[in-house]
Design an enzyme around this catalytic site. Structure first.
Site, PDB file in Angstrom:
ATOM      1  N   GLY A   1      64.962  61.444  22.905  1.00 22.16           N
ATOM      2  CA  GLY A   1      64.229  60.515  22.918  1.00 22.16           C
ATOM      3  C   GLY A   1      62.662  61.167  22.751  1.00 22.16           C
ATOM      4  O   GLY A   1      62.664  62.123  21.908  1.00 22.16           O
TER       5      GLY A   1
ATOM      6  N   THR B   1      58.635  61.214  27.257  1.00 23.53           N
ATOM      7  CA  THR B   1      59.773  61.215  28.238  1.00 23.53           C
ATOM      8  C   THR B   1      60.518  62.228  28.440  1.00 23.53           C
ATOM      9  O   THR B   1      60.821  62.638  29.591  1.00 23.53           O
ATOM     10  CB  THR B   1      60.881  60.095  27.546  1.00 23.53           C
TER      11      THR B   1
ATOM     12  N   LYS C   1      73.446  56.787  29.739  1.00 27.30           N
ATOM     13  CA  LYS C   1      72.696  55.584  29.640  1.00 27.30           C
ATOM     14  C   LYS C   1      72.267  55.482  28.172  1.00 27.30           C
ATOM     15  O   LYS C   1      71.426  56.264  27.598  1.00 27.30           O
ATOM     16  CB  LYS C   1      71.534  55.796  30.408  1.00 27.30           C
TER      17      LYS C   1
ATOM     18  N   CYS D   1      64.517  60.273  13.305  1.00 26.15           N
ATOM     19  CA  CYS D   1      63.742  61.767  13.870  1.00 26.15           C
ATOM     20  C   CYS D   1      63.463  62.468  12.887  1.00 26.15           C
ATOM     21  O   CYS D   1      62.456  63.415  12.806  1.00 26.15           O
ATOM     22  CB  CYS D   1      64.061  62.097  15.026  1.00 26.15           C
TER      23      CYS D   1
ATOM     24  N   GLU E   1      53.436  61.186  16.101  1.00 21.77           N
ATOM     25  CA  GLU E   1      54.559  60.674  15.651  1.00 21.77           C
ATOM     26  C   GLU E   1      54.319  59.104  15.693  1.00 21.77           C
ATOM     27  O   GLU E   1      54.242  58.452  16.535  1.00 21.77           O
ATOM     28  CB  GLU E   1      55.670  61.042  16.530  1.00 21.77           C
TER      29      GLU E   1
ATOM     30  N   GLU F   1      66.115  66.875  23.094  1.00 21.08           N
ATOM     31  CA  GLU F   1      65.904  66.660  21.420  1.00 21.08           C
ATOM     32  C   GLU F   1      64.750  65.676  21.583  1.00 21.08           C
ATOM     33  O   GLU F   1      65.117  64.415  21.724  1.00 21.08           O
ATOM     34  CB  GLU F   1      67.252  66.413  20.833  1.00 21.08           C
TER      35      GLU F   1
ATOM     36  N   THR G   1      59.011  62.697  23.110  1.00 17.37           N
ATOM     37  CA  THR G   1      58.608  63.882  23.835  1.00 17.37           C
ATOM     38  C   THR G   1      57.782  63.700  25.221  1.00 17.37           C
ATOM     39  O   THR G   1      57.930  64.382  26.128  1.00 17.37           O
ATOM     40  CB  THR G   1      57.369  64.669  22.785  1.00 17.37           C
TER      41      THR G   1
HETATM   42  P1  NAD Z   1      62.311  57.135  24.680  1.00 15.65           P
HETATM   43  O1  NAD Z   1      61.863  58.577  25.030  1.00 15.65           O
HETATM   44  O2  NAD Z   1      61.434  56.043  24.893  1.00 15.65           O
HETATM   45  O3  NAD Z   1      63.814  56.746  25.392  1.00 15.65           O
HETATM   46  C1  NAD Z   1      64.889  57.319  25.182  1.00 15.65           C
HETATM   47  C2  NAD Z   1      65.846  57.188  26.224  1.00 15.65           C
HETATM   48  O4  NAD Z   1      65.210  57.543  27.591  1.00 15.65           O
HETATM   49  C3  NAD Z   1      66.041  55.679  26.546  1.00 15.65           C
HETATM   50  O5  NAD Z   1      67.350  55.564  26.914  1.00 15.65           O
HETATM   51  C4  NAD Z   1      65.095  55.226  27.738  1.00 15.65           C
HETATM   52  O6  NAD Z   1      65.557  54.227  28.239  1.00 15.65           O
HETATM   53  C5  NAD Z   1      65.428  56.375  28.310  1.00 15.65           C
HETATM   54  N1  NAD Z   1      64.029  56.795  29.482  1.00 15.65           N
HETATM   55  C6  NAD Z   1      62.938  56.471  29.143  1.00 15.65           C
HETATM   56  N2  NAD Z   1      62.085  56.543  30.282  1.00 15.65           N
HETATM   57  C7  NAD Z   1      62.819  57.578  31.029  1.00 15.65           C
HETATM   58  C8  NAD Z   1      62.602  58.095  32.356  1.00 15.65           C
HETATM   59  N3  NAD Z   1      61.656  58.006  32.939  1.00 15.65           N
HETATM   60  N4  NAD Z   1      63.706  58.910  32.917  1.00 15.65           N
HETATM   61  C9  NAD Z   1      64.982  58.869  32.128  1.00 15.65           C
HETATM   62  N5  NAD Z   1      65.141  58.230  31.012  1.00 15.65           N
HETATM   63  C10 NAD Z   1      64.310  57.561  30.506  1.00 15.65           C
HETATM   64  O7  NAD Z   1      62.548  57.001  22.922  1.00 15.65           O
HETATM   65  P2  NAD Z   1      62.748  55.899  22.052  1.00 15.65           P
HETATM   66  O8  NAD Z   1      61.538  55.230  21.878  1.00 15.65           O
HETATM   67  O9  NAD Z   1      64.291  55.358  22.498  1.00 15.65           O
HETATM   68  O10 NAD Z   1      63.488  56.733  20.956  1.00 15.65           O
HETATM   69  C11 NAD Z   1      62.414  57.310  19.724  1.00 15.65           C
HETATM   70  C12 NAD Z   1      62.186  58.791  20.173  1.00 15.65           C
HETATM   71  O11 NAD Z   1      63.211  59.397  19.894  1.00 15.65           O
HETATM   72  C13 NAD Z   1      61.379  59.144  19.002  1.00 15.65           C
HETATM   73  O12 NAD Z   1      60.207  60.021  19.504  1.00 15.65           O
HETATM   74  C14 NAD Z   1      62.012  60.213  18.260  1.00 15.65           C
HETATM   75  O13 NAD Z   1      61.469  61.275  17.460  1.00 15.65           O
HETATM   76  C15 NAD Z   1      63.194  60.826  19.195  1.00 15.65           C
HETATM   77  N6  NAD Z   1      64.145  61.149  18.775  1.00 15.65           N
HETATM   78  C16 NAD Z   1      64.631  62.668  18.623  1.00 15.65           C
HETATM   79  C17 NAD Z   1      65.829  63.064  18.131  1.00 15.65           C
HETATM   80  C18 NAD Z   1      66.225  64.301  17.936  1.00 15.65           C
HETATM   81  O14 NAD Z   1      67.291  64.743  17.703  1.00 15.65           O
HETATM   82  N7  NAD Z   1      65.160  65.253  18.331  1.00 15.65           N
HETATM   83  C19 NAD Z   1      66.851  62.139  17.475  1.00 15.65           C
HETATM   84  C20 NAD Z   1      66.412  60.722  17.653  1.00 15.65           C
HETATM   85  C21 NAD Z   1      65.255  60.265  18.286  1.00 15.65           C
END
Ligand code: NAD
Length: 482
Positions: free
Chosen positions: A226, A230, A173, A282, A384, A248, A228
């Protein structure tokens, strides 16, 4: 209006419920395509397809699996400009960044794993009493891969490629905020004739599709990138089901600048490490810590340079700052600027939305922002923000720099600027983060461990260990007579 489709069982199909979500272009603020608003029924179809494909794909000769991945890598390269344009349009990031960094690196992820699976070897341990142990590493089954919006195809491919290489089938997804490059990837898979059901891409919201993947009893392995929060939700669901989990997550990375650094190189790179992709990487440094002897010089030079970083049309070749990914995200970022002022911070530049409507761009642009005068313990320095907002603060010596660097719940990445080799080693040893860059930023060798510590994630792995993550190790112990 263009409809994005799910990719299930080798076909591009509409969501079962026939519902769609508007896909906005961040630069214009307009809807330009429709995203399937899928739910558990679509995930169920994808799981069924993946399950049927698994027995054959897991037995497929790894050279054949490798060749499919290589073909995907090549097709992405062939269609690079199309992919980059789609990513820039979906995400608001400058086209130049998407075409120079994101898309080539996504293609490289597939070619890396195409090659890695061929060279992948498992361990063997001989015992003196007359026995040999060897490790069978077998594909696990169906891998659930969930990714965010900031580097949409790059992070998506970092999961899908190793999962497929190892012989798993995948239900994936992408973020509902940036779905388009995943859709183009599904077109590529159709084009190269990837066997049906091996990879399934289901579009839609996290709380519907993401949670249906996480909760599904027939998906035993979840790879998630995504936020923290989530990640915590996913861990709560996956842990009692004993799923294998890689998370991650977010970061609040320090950039630590010593007086003995190569100043010009540091200044140029710190601009990039703070504001590339509008600070929505990130790994961007969001807390800049500067030794007090050069603090005023750095502040003046940095702010002067940041003032030149004017947001503009992501499509234009010269644009270095594009739009933030969504209106909601822009409001979140601006709310943090307001909070920073309430916490006693002084905004040295930026801090407001930029109006580009005269150029026909009614989207979500924010002027890069630098704030000083904040304690490390305030919310602005602890939470963040994930946008074009950095704080700058002085420090006296290494001890204070380390204490400040380590003062958040996150531990994803850090950057250290010094020409003193011993100091760089001491700092690297004491900074609690998954990666420490010395005199550089964002250099990435796929063989090295990647990921965060503390609340930035678990499952930090190098490229070959990621392949291992997607396998089930089994020890075989053979006794022989001496
Ligand atoms: P998010 O956690 O909102 O969403 C990430 C993904 O999870 C999306 O596809 C979303 O639809 C899905 N999701 C949301 N709720 C869910 C649930 N209950 N169950 C399963 N899936 C669910 O994050 P975002 O806003 O898309 O991305 C930004 C975040 O990602 C920032 O915190 C950033 O630091 C982090 N990030 C981390 C890395 C890393 O390598 N550590 C890399 C890129 C981004």
């Amino acid at each position: 209006m263009k409809k994005i489709l799910n990719y299930i069982n080798g076909e591009l199909i509409e969501p079962q419920g026939q519902k769609y979500i508007d896909n906005y272009e961040p630069a214009t603020g307009e809807v330009y395509s429709l995203i399937p608003d899928s739910d558990h029924k679509d995930v169920e179809l994808a799981v069924k397809a993946a399950k049927e494909a698994f027995s054959s794909w897991s037995q497929t000769n790894k050279e054949v699996r490798s060749s499919y991945l290589r073909k995907i890598a090549e097709k992405i390269k062939d269609r690079q400009e199309e992919f980059a344009t789609a990513e820039s349009r979906d995400n608001g990031k400058p086209l130049s960044l998407a075409s120079k960094v994101d898309i080539p690196r996504a293609s490289h992820n597939f070619s890396f794993y195409s090659s890695a699976i061929i060279h992948f070897a498992s361990e063997s341990h001989q015992m003196e009493l007359g026995a040999i142990n060897y490790t069978l590493r077998q594909p696990i089954g169906i891998a659930g891969c969930i990714s965010p919006w900031n580097l949409p195809l790059y992070l998506f491919s970092w999961k899908i490629a190793p999962a497929l290489a190892a012989g798993n089938c995948v239900v994936a997804k992408p973020s509902e905020i940036t779905p388009y490059t995943a859709y183009l990837l599904s077109e590529v898979c159709v084009d190269i004739g990837l066997p049906k059901g091996v990879l399934n891409i289901v579009h839609g919201y996290g709380h519907k599709v993401g949670s249906a993947i996480t909760e599904h009893p027939e998906i035993p392995i979840i790879s998630f990138t995504g936020g923290t929060q989530t990640g915590q939700t996913i861990a709560k669901v996956a842990a009692p089901m004993f799923k294998k989990l890689s998370l991650e997550l977010g970061g609040k990375n320090p950039a630590i600048i010593f007086e003995d650094c190569d100043y010009d190189k540091m200044l140029e790179t710190t601009l990039r490490s703070s504001f590339a992709n509008q600070g929505q990487i990130c790994l961007c440094g969001s807390r800049i810590l500067v030794q007090e002897s050069i603090y005023e010089r750095f502040k003046n030079d940095f702010v002067a340079a940041v003032k030149q970083l004017n947001p503009g049309d992501p499509k234009a070749k010269t644009t270095k700052q594009g739009a933030l990914v969504s209106e909601a995200h822009m409001q979140k970022v601006l709310a943090y600027v307001k909070l920073a002022k309430e916490e006693g911070g002084q905004v040295l530049c930026g801090g407001h939305q930029v109006d580009l409507s005269a150029d026909g761009l009614n989207g979500w642009f924010v002027q890069p922002t630098v704030i000083e005068g904040l304690d490390q313990n305030c919310r602005t320095n602890q939470e963040e923000i994930f946008g074009p907002v950095v704080t700058i603060s002085p420090f006296k010596d290494e001890g204070e720099a380390i204490a400040k660097a380590n003062s958040t719940k996150y531990g994803l990445a850090a950057t250290v600027w010094t020409e003193n080799l011993s100091r760089s080693q001491r700092m690297a040893e004491q900074i609690h983060a998954g990666i420490v860059w010395v005199n550089c930023w964002l250099l990435r060798d796929l063989r090295t461990p990647f990921g965060g510590v503390k609340q930035s994630g678990v499952g930090r792995e190098g490229g070959f260990e990621v392949l291992q993550f997607f396998t089930e190790p089994k020890n075989v112990c053979i006794k022989y007579d001496k």
